[in-house]
Design a protein around this motif. Sequence first.
Motif, PDB file in Angstrom:
ATOM      1  N   ASP A 165      -9.235  24.593   1.549  1.00  0.00           N
ATOM      2  CA  ASP A 165      -9.533  25.216   0.257  1.00  0.00           C
ATOM      3  C   ASP A 165      -9.599  26.734   0.353  1.00  0.00           C
ATOM      4  N   ARG A 166      -8.884  27.324   1.300  1.00  0.00           N
ATOM      5  CA  ARG A 166      -8.843  28.779   1.451  1.00  0.00           C
ATOM      6  C   ARG A 166      -7.393  29.217   1.626  1.00  0.00           C
ATOM      7  N   THR A 168     -11.208  31.787  -1.146  1.00  0.00           N
ATOM      8  CA  THR A 168     -11.114  30.601  -1.992  1.00  0.00           C
ATOM      9  C   THR A 168     -10.527  30.984  -3.346  1.00  0.00           C
TER      10      THR A 168
END
Length: 677
Positions: free
Chosen positions: A524-525, A478
Motif C-alpha cells: 500500500d505504498r 501511501t
Amino acid sequence: MRWPRQLMSLLVVLALLTGPPVVLLLLIGPPIRGWPSTEQVRAWVQQPLTEQSLTAALTIGAWLLWLLLAYTVAVRVLIRLRTTVGWLRRLPLPTPLQATASGMAGAAVFGVATNQVTIAPPQPSPPLAAGTPEESDEVSPIHKDTAANKDGIHLAGGWLPDEVAEQVAAAAALVWLRRRRDYQPRPPDPHRRDELDTAGLPPTVTAVQAAFADAPAPSVAPEPSGSFAALLGVFPVSGLGVSGPGTLSIGRGLLITALLAGHHLRTPTLITTRATLTSLLGADAPALDRRLPQLTAVETIHDATRLVESAPSPRIVLLLKEESDGYDVKHLAARAATAGGRIVVLGGWPAGSTWQAAPTGHLHDPSRPEEPGPRLCVLDQVAATDLLAVIVHPDPAPPAPATPHPPLPHVVPPKARLPRQATRGEPRSRPDASTRRLRLRVMGEPTLLVDGEPLTIRRTAALQILVFLATNHPNGATTSQLADAIWPAVPRRSLTGRLYTTLSELRTVIRDASGMHVIEHTDDRYRLNPAHLNVDLWQLQAAIHHAASAVTNTTAAWQAIVDAYPADLAAGRIWPWLDPIRETTRRHVINACAALADAEPEPQRGLAVLQAGLRIDPYNADLHARARSAFTADGDPEAATELQGRYQRLMSEAGLDEDAPDRLPSRASNPTGVSRQ
C-alpha cells in the motif's frame, strides 16, 4: 476499459433488485394476505412457534432485506444524480454572441449538405514542457466562488477574499524567510538535533498557498494603506453592530484581515477587549497581544477609549455587545471616527445601526433591503488559529537538548536486474529497458531525462508526485499521503479517482518511453525503483550521510555536499509540502559551507567558501556576519560595508528590515511570495 466492469455491476444490481421479489412471489406469495382475524391472533398467542408462523417470519425478513437493498441503491442513485446536476449547473453556457455564431455555422453546414465537404484532420497540439498545466488537468482544490462576489476562495473553515488570501500566502513565505535569516549553521553531526523551525505550516495556510501555487501574479500590487482604507470604508462612520448566525465567523475574519493589514502598515490596526478575543479564539487568545504588534488588547471599553484618545490613528475597535452600554460605545465610536477608525460591535448595537450577518460572510443592511451588502472574510476557530500562526511573532524558545536524529536514507547502488520481458498484452516494439538510462533531476527545475532527453509530463500533479516520491525515498508514500500533499484541504473521498488517474497516466508515459516500471506499488505504498532510476537528490543525501559519520578526511566529505547541490530543491515551485524539505536540505549545504570556511587555513579561500554559501542562501544573517568579518580581517572594510548595504537592501525588498518590524512582501514583485530563493 472500465465500461465492461460498469455494465457487469449494473447487471448484478438489477438481478439483486428483481430476482428476490420474483422468487418470493412465485414460491411463497405475498408476505401478508390480509389482516389476521381475532381467532388467528388468539391461536398464534397460544402456539407462536408453528411452521406457518416461522415461514411467515422468514418471508417478512427476506422482504425487509430486499427493501434495505432497494433503499441503498435508491440513495446512491439520488446522490449520483445530484452530483451530475451540480456539474451540469457549473458548465459555462454560451453567450448570446456565441449562440448566434453557432446557429449561423449550423445553418451554413445544413445549407450546403448537397455539396461534398472535405474537413482537414485536426493538427496535433504541440507538446508541453514538463509540468506545464493543460486544459484537462485537475481542477484546483480551492474552488473560486460562483456567487455574486467571485473574488475569493473557499476553505474548509471559511471563505477569504482574494486580497486577504494573497496576504496570507505572502505571510507564509515570510515565515520561511525569517527562518532562513535566523538559522545559525553548525558543523555536520551524526547526532544533530531536530530543527523545530522546519515544521510545516498549518493545514489552512497550506490550502491558501496551494490556491496560488500556479496562479499568475497580479499586474499591480494593492497599496497597503488603500487596502486598510477599503476595509474601514465598509462600515458606517458612526459605527456598526453585527448580528446573526455569521457574527462570530465574521468577527474572526475581521480580526485576521485587520492584523494582516497591520503587517503592511507597520502600525497597530486593531483594538479589542480580552473578553472578545476569548469569545472568538478560545481561552489562550488573550496572550496574543504580546506577540502581535498590530493588536492591542484591553480590559474594558474605558481603556479602549483612553487608548484611542491618546494615540489618534485609524484603527478598528472590535467589541462584544454583552460588555458595553449605549453611552460608552457611542462615545468610543465618536472618538474612533475622529481618528479615522471604525467601531464594530459583535452581537448587535441597540444604540446604533445593526446589520445582519450571514454564515457566508454577506452583510445586509435592513434599512436598505434592495441594495446588496458587502461580503467579509469568514473563519471558524480552527482556521483563524491556523492563519494567526503565520503572523504572530514566535516566542523565543530555549535550545533543545541534543537528541538522536534518524539517519538520512543511504543510497545503495542497485543490483543489476534482468530486462523485463514483454507480456502478451504489451506491444513488442517497446524500447529495450536494458539499454535505457533514466535520471530524475529535482535540484533546480524538476525534469525526467530518458537517455539525456527530457520527457514531457503534461500534468503538474504528476510532476509533483515524482518529486514527492523522490524526497520520501526509500519509505515511499501511501495514497492518503500523496493526496494530502498534492491536493490539500480537499476531501479525500473525492480525490481517489483523480490520484489513480494521475498515477496511471504517469506510469504509462514513463513505461512507453523507457520500457521500465519506475513507480512500484507494494504494501500500500508507492516507491521509486532505484534500480531503474537515478535521482540527484539521492546523491546529495548520500553525501550528507557520509559527511555526518566521517571521522577522517572530513573536508573532502563537506566539499562533496557543496558539489552535489547545483540549485534549490524544485527551484521555482511553490508546492506547500516542499518548504520543510527544501529548507532542511539547504541547511545541510550551508552547514557544510560554514564548516569548510572554519577549517580553511587560507583566509582568501575561506572567504570564497562563504561567498558560495551566500549564493546558496543570501538571506542567512550568520553567513553574512562571517563574510563581513572575513573581509575586515583581510583588510578590506569597504567590501564589508558594501556587503552589509546589499544585505540590508535585500532584507528591505523581502520585508525583513533589520531596523523595522517585518512586513509582507508583494506578490507583484515576486509571484512566488519570495519562497523561490
